[in-house]
Design an enzyme around this catalytic site. Structure first.
Site, PDB file in Angstrom:
ATOM      1  N   HIS A   1      -8.250  54.684  62.958  1.00 10.51           N
ATOM      2  CA  HIS A   1      -7.160  54.751  61.987  1.00 10.51           C
ATOM      3  C   HIS A   1      -6.115  55.832  62.296  1.00 10.51           C
ATOM      4  CE1 HIS A   1      -5.117  53.664  58.391  1.00 10.51           C
ATOM      5  NE2 HIS A   1      -5.212  54.887  57.892  1.00 10.51           N
TER       6      HIS A   1
ATOM      7  N   HIS B   1      -9.449  49.281  48.114  1.00 10.82           N
ATOM      8  CA  HIS B   1      -8.274  49.443  48.955  1.00 10.82           C
ATOM      9  C   HIS B   1      -7.806  48.098  49.490  1.00 10.82           C
ATOM     10  CE1 HIS B   1      -5.651  51.144  52.045  1.00 10.82           C
ATOM     11  NE2 HIS B   1      -5.778  52.304  51.451  1.00 10.82           N
TER      12      HIS B   1
ATOM     13  N   LYS C   1     -58.486  59.216  58.225  1.00 13.51           N
ATOM     14  CA  LYS C   1     -59.489  58.981  59.271  1.00 13.51           C
ATOM     15  C   LYS C   1     -60.676  58.238  58.712  1.00 13.51           C
ATOM     16  CE  LYS C   1     -58.526  62.320  62.806  1.00 13.51           C
ATOM     17  NZ  LYS C   1     -58.765  63.658  63.324  1.00 13.51           N
TER      18      LYS C   1
ATOM     19  N   GLU D   1     -12.873  49.594  52.907  1.00 17.84           N
ATOM     20  CA  GLU D   1     -11.503  49.188  52.610  1.00 17.84           C
ATOM     21  C   GLU D   1     -11.343  47.732  52.983  1.00 17.84           C
ATOM     22  OE1 GLU D   1      -8.399  49.082  54.900  1.00 17.84           O
ATOM     23  OE2 GLU D   1      -9.162  49.925  56.768  1.00 17.84           O
TER      24      GLU D   1
ATOM     25  N   HIS E   1      -4.710  59.151  50.309  1.00 17.69           N
ATOM     26  CA  HIS E   1      -6.126  59.537  50.292  1.00 17.69           C
ATOM     27  C   HIS E   1      -6.310  61.010  49.956  1.00 17.69           C
ATOM     28  CE1 HIS E   1      -7.889  55.759  51.893  1.00 17.69           C
ATOM     29  NE2 HIS E   1      -6.624  55.593  52.266  1.00 17.69           N
TER      30      HIS E   1
END
Lengths: 600, 963
Positions: free
Chosen positions: A157, A414, A462, A203, A73
């Site tokens: 991870h 991935h 309004k 992934e 990565h």
């Protein structure tokens, strides 16, 4: 039509060399910049010439985001920034920023010093590259420029792994990097809020796997180790220096603590010590248990795990050794393995996947006689165990994350193409959202319909409120006003105010229309008849007969006159302002149908 | 009233300054309660809103008596009308709410005013506060239907307010006060009863999450008050499960649970298919799904509620433990399944190969459902959760479900066993306890037992002891299992010798539960040999004792077993039966008619004779007054001796026997003291002898304190008698002092004090006085007017005669009475090595003690350290140091810090446990403290202490500091 374009330069239907280009509302972002473990030629880095042939990358990319410190990565980062040339900001979390250079340096050493590659990035380049890094905190919204903002979420991870939300205006993309939905001994589970991005890039390493509970694995592992050391054997655990190694260390350390064991545990030195130092520092990134107890004792201050010395391998008695590298293909772990392999009391535990051709793969597939260099034959009598300690989300975890974030569409990276196919189908079926899985270099284009904020003046609001009922929360309402676009912001104001602001005088616009009617009577009477007719039909409106003989419906004026040529026909003159267009045209069509025959 | 109010309202608009004077004239009305007047003056003085706020805050700190509440409320209201500052109005509104909660004040009179001011209020915050006040009023008057209706009406009117706070309060009000029956009889004031449920339900889709939460909460409140919720709410609630806000989801989970309990059997359709399932199953699936919610608060909530859904179908229940594993699209077996298979195939090698868990069958891709709407794997997820709160909740839920379903218990076993390895001790402990609770339903497989036993090496004592408890009630399937357990327990014993008692106890139960499994192991365990005599094992070896405990307990149910024993085993049996009688049962041994006759008959009627004996001996004593003093003394002595012996023999009667014996001892002492010769002789001559009498008085006092505070289960009936005895002791003390002291001055004070005590006694036990006919105090109270006016000498004389005439009161025995006791396990006091530390610094001494039958040990049990120089130190253990392993049992594990100046020799300090008491604590507190918002501080001043454990000596040596 606004759109989001995504092009994976790496990790598209593949694992390794993650690098994904995202264009969102005119901003270009590069997600991850990794290397591929499987190649040693040009293919190991993403093809950055895709981004721009000539000209600097800095001009084209707004920012680069690195999700975590694994080399697949971030491995190409110095090459990308120093050798190809990129000077813009690189975003990563603090732990990633701290650990990333250690790994890059190690990678460089192996490539240059061991394999003797030329034209590789240098240590200085790594340092220069790291100077461009901007560190972010979890859940901190970072403004890259006026419009582009990014935000990091916890991903599990490894230490410091993060998911990133990239947002421009109301359009957003979430990139997960690698993540883990089940907490482990030192990290928590990935978490994201209901941010409803236009696209979720996730992934999908374990797209077709649902994993067993981690407790069985842990228990198995501990039991194996415990039994072996109890009968006096030695345990070898080949690991990669970062990530799972710490997980296993904690597992053993706490077990030793709990069970009051005295058998020594060693960790082969190297970059691990440096990395462990960072693990101690970034306590906030770990799980609940470590966070809560670090005041009494930092879990990474291992009491039982000591540094390994080459001489220890020959010591008698039981011991546990963590040694690098993880696949037993070279280095210290292989040396120790050769020393211990002959004794059936010993054990080697492989905590991860082994590539074909390595000693690790051979022994796992059951080979008992290994040929070493120099024609030696090594007989493996020690026990060989395999345990999978992987920190990726499984199929259920991926689905869970998709459910949490509620994206409009999902994009898978991935992972292997065949497995992605299955998950894609599942996601489309369960969440009824589009799911894409582009290959490397393939572009996915997603049309978006961004919502455009418009400011409305309070007066107008309004005024509208006063007219109608209370606004209901979820129903659209019609509103008259003037839209002013000025300096790329939009406002809705009443027409009077718009005129005033623009300095224009108001023009009256009137439509007139003549309607011919067969009527022999006098104009006065025709007018009377028109009045009574309209009155009977338009019950909600104010229909008046004025003394001068004309009829008004609200602000619409109707006059009857005799036809100049044909006295039998009367001409009705209908006139209305453009605000009453609707009513006016309705009236004309009504009058064109003629008047009902008067009861005579 | 209303007219008056209206006038006020109009006045507010004109904002006239001269109102001040008008208020001033009003003072007349408020002469009675000084409090309200003071407040009034204060408020009038206030020049700015900040000032007024300060006064109000000050005022709120003090409680208000019920009588003056109304006056105060009037004043507050008056100020409310003139006040322009919203923050002051807010405070007044909140004060009104607090005041209306005052005991003894009926708030219906301020109801009108409150509703009135509500209508004119503009500030949202104040409005919300006013609604809160109304809620307080409404809850105070639960019977008044009209008021409730009116309040509900008001709430409905304000439901459309733009501020979430106001809507919140309105919903809260509706939830608390909304009428429960839909069609209440046409009402008193013509207000139609509203369908509260529908109104509240409409706000489930409010735009503000806080209001949505409040709406759900209100609905839950309605349910709690007994309104039957409609089933239609279920669908609404299901939609809320996917809300963006966690508090909404959390409340919605609760609501779904409630509905599922109300309509478990009704049928709901499954969306996107034609099938239908029971509502409870559907709800179960939905709540299971929430176990993997993004917010841990919701996860905890969901996991907790799962436990109480017992009616759910079993296949749904079992799904929660099933998480269809697959790898590369092929079905994979879980580790649990593999373990089971290994076990059933009889193979136990650990030679696991890579790919042993290789997936087998292909999975049909279409059939795999990754996000099941069902309950799939909910517990698997819950037990793996990141937050230990969720894991604990999941374990608890598992426990509850397993208790109601044996088949589920069998299935969840693997998961529970896995939890024994959790990283957080609390979770491990919880799962061990859970396992113990469901152990009736399960039998452990050998591999499971293996995992369970591995935890025995845990370094935490709590975990080990919990595990011993678990093993006490586990069923083991094979003899190998028993052997394994024994081996592991012995290993545990060598590693942690302090676990001795717990391990023995565990083996006792293990043996008596599995006699047939122990039988084949006996020769091995006793290492007997068919031909050779083996060496006689060491009788003092704890491990050997452990083995014997197991065997003897098994032998009780297995008459063939003693045949396998060798001679020394029988000798050891006899020894252990005597020394560790609680662990070793009586056995019928062949050839020895030791106990055979008593084993069986003992079981059934054996309580009655001793109970009878106890009763009879007490009866005998209470008929005492007819005997001469000499005989009475003898009888008392005899009975006390009997009772003491009885207590030793019959552990279940020990409490009663000791308690009665203590009482009789007091009486005996009293009689003895009155028998003294000194009474007959002129006072000044017998200074010395009076020692005995005053010592007796002192001892009686001590005994009475022990009786009052050391026994659990003492009721008011007994307390009276005990106090009465104490009063007699005090009287005795007074008489003795009067005899031995010269001069009258000190006597004055003492008499006064004594009379106060009598008065106090009368006040405290006024209800019990009729039972005390003919007693000392009864007579005393008759003579009270005379006593009050008499001189000390006379008082003493009267006392003396009454004391002599008073009779022994019958002490009614409570049903269950237990004496508090404590044993210090650690320090053991056997060490010869002194604990060395540098003087001036501290050393921590680990103290571990078991307490039995101590009520509220956190506040009463203290540790005392006595240094050799007579210095005593009292240590208050932290509340967290007490654990509660079972009913009536407590465990104190704490650290005591010792410190002293340097000594030349090591010396022993004494450590003991004390029971602190405060006899005033029994008297109810006067009521006025309880009113108001200041909660009465529980002041636990210690009046005295009773040592209730044997002291343990610890050898310490403070060394002089080295320079």
């Amino acid at each position: 039509m606004p759109e989001i374009r995504v092009t994976p330069l790496g990790a598209g239907q593949d694992v390794g060399r993650s690098c994904i280009l995202v264009s969102i509302a005119g901003k270009n972002v590069m997600l991850d910049c990794g290397m591929h473990m499987g190649f040693n030629d040009d293919r190991r880095f993403p093809d950055f010439s895709y981004i721009t042939q000539n000209g600097r990358l800095t001009d084209f990319l707004d920012c680069v985001i690195i999700s975590h410190f694994h080399l697949d990565h971030c491995g190409a980062l110095p090459y990308f920034s120093e050798m190809v040339g990129y000077d813009g900001p690189i975003y990563m979390t603090h732990p990633t920023q701290a650990i990333c250079p250690i790994l890059l340096e190690d990678y460089r050493k192996i490539a240059v010093d061991k394999k003797g590659e030329a034209n590789f990035f240098t240590s200085q380049m790594i340092k220069d590259c790291m100077k461009k890094v901007v560190a972010v905190h979890l859940h901190q919204t970072v403004q890259v420029d006026d419009e582009l903002e990014i935000k990091a979420y916890y991903a599990g991870h490894v230490l410091g792994a993060a998911m990133f939300q990239i947002k421009v205006g109301s359009e957003s993309v979430v990139y997960t990097g690698d993540y883990n939905m089940t907490p482990d001994r030192h990290l928590g589970a990935a978490w994201i809020d209901k941010c409803r991005p236009n696209l979720l890039i996730t992934e999908s390493t374990y797209a077709t796997t649902i994993r067993d509970s981690k407790r069985c694995r842990e228990r198995d592992f501990l039991k194996k180790v415990h039994e072996t050391v109890e009968r006096g054997g030695k345990v070898l655990i080949p690991v990669f220096a970062l990530g799972r190694a710490q997980e296993l260390c904690i597992l053993l350390e706490t077990f030793w603590e709990r069970m009051n064991l005295k058998v020594p545990i060693y960790f082969s030195t190297g970059l691990t010590e440096k990395a462990n130092h960072y693990y101690k520092l970034f306590i906030t990134w770990t799980n609940q248990k470590i966070r809560k107890t670090f005041v009494q004792r930092n879990m990474f201050e291992f009491k039982h795990i000591k540094a390994f010395d080459r001489a220890f391998a020959d010591n008698p008695g039981p011991m546990v050794v963590f040694a690098t590298p993880g696949m037993l293909h070279a280095g210290q772990s292989l040396q120790i393995f050769r020393k211990w392999a002959g004794n059936e009391k010993n054990m080697v535990i492989m905590p991860g996947y082994c590539v074909q051709g390595t000693v690790g793969h051979k022994i796992l597939s059951g080979q008992r006689k290994l040929e070493m260099e120099g024609r030696q034959v090594l007989e493996v009598k020690m026990q060989v165990e395999y345990m999978s300690f992987s920190a990726h989300a499984d199929a259920k975890g991926i689905m869970q994350l998709v459910g949490q974030a509620e994206p409009e569409s999902v994009l898978l990276v991935h992972g292997e193409a065949k497995k992605m196919e299955f998950l894609k189908q599942k996601i489309e079926q369960e969440f009824r959202v589009n799911c894409y899985m582009p290959a490397n270099g393939e572009t996915v284009t997603l049309p978006t319909s961004p919502s455009i904020p418009v400011g409305i003046s309070l007066g107008l609001l309004k005024q509208e409120m006063a007219q109608g009922l209370l606004p209901e929360a979820k129903k659209p309402r019609l509103l008259h006003g003037t839209l002013i676009m000025k300096d790329s912001n939009l406002r809705l104001v009443s027409s009077e105010q718009a005129l005033k602001e623009l300095g224009l005088a108001e023009h009256q616009l009137r439509f007139t229309c003549r309607v011919h009617l067969h009527d022999t009577r006098k104009e006065q009477e025709t007018a009377m008849r028109v009045h009574s007719h309209l009155k009977s039909i338009l019950k909600d409106h104010c229909v008046q007969h004025l003394p001068d003989g004309s009829v008004t419906v609200e602000s619409i004026l109707i006059q009857a006159a005799a036809h100049s040529e044909d006295p039998g026909t009367k001409v009705l003159l209908v006139s209305w302002t453009y605000q009453d267009e609707e009513l006016g045209s309705y009236l004309t069509s009504l009058l064109k149908k003629g008047l009902p025959q008067a009861p005579s | 009233m209303a007219a008056h109010l209206k006038k006020r309202v109009y006045e507010e608009f004109t904002k006239v300054v001269q109102q001040q004077e008008e208020i001033a004239t009003k003072k007349l009305r408020l002469t009675k309660p000084s409090k309200s007047a003071a407040l009034h003056i204060d408020l009038c003085k206030a020049t700015s809103p900040a000032d007024a706020l300060q006064y109000l805050l000050q005022f709120a700190r003090k409680p208000v008596e019920a009588e003056s509440v109304e006056g105060v409320v009037r004043i507050l209201l008056e100020h409310y009308y003139k006040e322009n500052d919203p923050s002051v109005r807010l405070k007044i509104a909140s004060l009104l709410g607090l005041l209306s909660k005052t005991e003894g004040f009926s708030p219906d009179c301020i109801m009108d005013d409150a509703v009135n001011i509500l209508q004119n209020e503009k500030s949202h915050q104040v409005l919300a506060q006013l609604l809160d006040t109304l809620l307080a009023i409404g809850t105070k008057l639960p019977e008044n239907q009209a008021i409730q209706m009116r309040l509900v009406d008001v709430a409905c009117k304000h439901l459309t307010d733009t501020s979430h706070g106001v809507r919140n309060k309105c919903l809260q009000l509706l939830g608390n006060l909304g009428s429960l029956e839909k069609s209440v009889t046409k009402d008193t004031e013509g207000l139609a009863a509203r369908d509260v449920q529908k109104i509240v339900g409409d706000y489930f889709s409010d735009q503000d999450p806080r209001v949505r939460t409040a709406a759900i909460k209100a609905m839950l409140q309605l349910h709690e008050r007994g309104l039957k919720l409609h089933q239609t709410i279920y669908n609404q609630a299901c939609k809320l499960l996917s809300d963006d806000y966690e508090q909404v989801r959390s409340a919605a989970v609760q609501l779904i649970w409630v509905v599922s309990q109300l309509y478990p059997e009704s049928i709901v359709p499954i969306p996107s298919s034609n099938e239908e399932i029971r509502l409870i199953d559907d709800a179960f699936g939905k709540i299971c799904h929430m176990v993997s919610d993004g917010s841990w608060v919701v996860r905890v909530q969901a996991a907790k509620l799962l436990g109480s859904m017992e009616q759910v179908s079993s296949h749904f229940l079992e799904q929660t433990l099933d998480k269809k594993l697959m790898s590369d699209l092929r079905r994979k077996r879980t580790a649990h399944e593999r373990a089971k298979e290994l076990y059933s195939s009889g193979e136990f090698s650990s030679g696991r190969k890579w790919g042993d868990d290789a997936p087998k069958e292909e999975v049909d891709t279409g059939a795999v459902n990754l996000i099941e709407s069902g309950a799939c794997g909910a517990f698997v997820h819950g037990l793996e959760d990141e937050m230990y709160e969720v894991r604990i909740a999941a374990v608890e839920a598992l426990c509850m479900l397993a208790q109601s379903s044996p088949s589920f218990a069998e299935k969840c076993l693997d998961f529970l066993v896995d939890m024994f390895n959790d990283e957080i001790e609390e979770v491990r402990l919880q799962s061990i306890h859970t396992m113990r609770k469901i152990s009736n339903n399960i039998t452990l497989r050998e591999d499971q037992l293996d995992t369970v036993l591995a935890v025995l090496e845990d370094s935490s004592r709590d975990i080990r002891e919990a595990l011993h408890e678990l093993l006490c009630c586990t069923n083991v399937s094979t003899k190998e299992g028993i052997h394994l357990a024994l081996v592991e327990l012995l290993k545990n014993l060598t590693k942690y010798p302090t676990d001795r008692d717990s391990i023995w106890k565990c083996l006792k139960f293990l043996g008596s539960r599995h006699p047939t499994l122990v039988l084949p192991l006996v020769p091995e365990l006793l290492s007997t040999h068919p031909f050779f005599d083996t060496a006689e094992p060491d009788m003092d070896d704890p491990a050997y004792i452990a083995v014997l405990v197991l065997i003897f307990n098994a032998a009780k149910m297995c008459p063939t077993m003693p045949a396998l024993f060798s001679d020394h085993t029988f000798r050891h049996y006899a020894y252990l039966r005597d020394s560790l009688s609680h662990l070793v049962p009586a056995l019928r041994l062949p050839g020895r008619k030791l106990v055979s006759s008593t084993v069986y008959p003992n079981i059934v009627p054996h309580e009655d004779p001793s109970q009878q004996f106890l009763q009879q001996s007490l009866e005998r004593v209470y008929s005492l007054q007819h005997l001469d003093p000499q005989g009475a003394q003898e009888l008392l002595e005899l009975t006390i001796r009997d009772l003491q012996r009885l207590g030793e023999l019959q552990s279940e009667l020990a409490g009663v026997a000791d308690f009665s014996a203590a009482y009789l001892r007091c009486q005996l002492l009293l009689i003895k003291a009155l028998q003294e010769k000194l009474w007959n002789v002129a006072a000044p001559l017998y200074l010395k002898q009076s020692d005995l009498a005053s010592a007796a008085a002192k001892q009686i006092m001590e005994e009475t304190y022990k009786m009052e505070f050391m026994y659990s289960g003492v009721e008011n009936k007994q307390v009276v008698i005990i106090h009465h005895m104490r009063l007699q002791a005090k009287a005795l003390q007074l008489i003795v002092t009067a005899r031995t002291t010269r001069g009258v001055d000190p006597l004055f004070g003492m008499c006064e004090k004594f009379l106060q005590e009598v008065d106090f006694f009368q006040r405290c036990f006024i209800a019990d006085l009729p039972h005390l006919q003919d007693s000392f105090v009864d007579k005393l109270l008759d003579l009270m007017p005379r006593l009050m006016t008499s001189k000390p000498a006379e008082v003493v004389k009267i006392l003396q005669t009454t004391l002599r005439q008073s009779t022994l009161l019958h002490l009614p025995l409570p049903e269950q009475i237990d004496k508090a006791s404590a044993t210090i396990i650690e320090p053991a006091g056997e060490s010869d090595n002194p604990l060395r530390f540098t003087s001036g610094l501290v050393v921590a001494l680990d103290v571990d003690a078991t307490l039995e039958h101590v009520q509220d040990p956190q506040s009463t049990v203290k540790v005392q350290v006595l240094y050799p120089d007579g210095q005593a130190q009292m240590i208050h253990p932290k509340p967290a140091d007490f654990r509660n392993p079972g009913p009536g049992r407590h465990r104190l594990i704490t650290q005591v810090y010792l410190s002293h100046t340097a000594w030349t020799e090591p010396c022993q300090v004494e450590v003991r446990l004390l029971l602190a008491y405060n006899s005033n604590a029994r008297i109810p507190k006067s009521s006025w403290i309880e009113g108001g918002e200041v909660s009465p501080q529980v002041e636990t001043s210690i009046e005295g202490t009773i040592p209730f454990s044997k002291p343990v000596k610890v050898y310490i040596m403070p060394k002089p500091a080295r320079r």
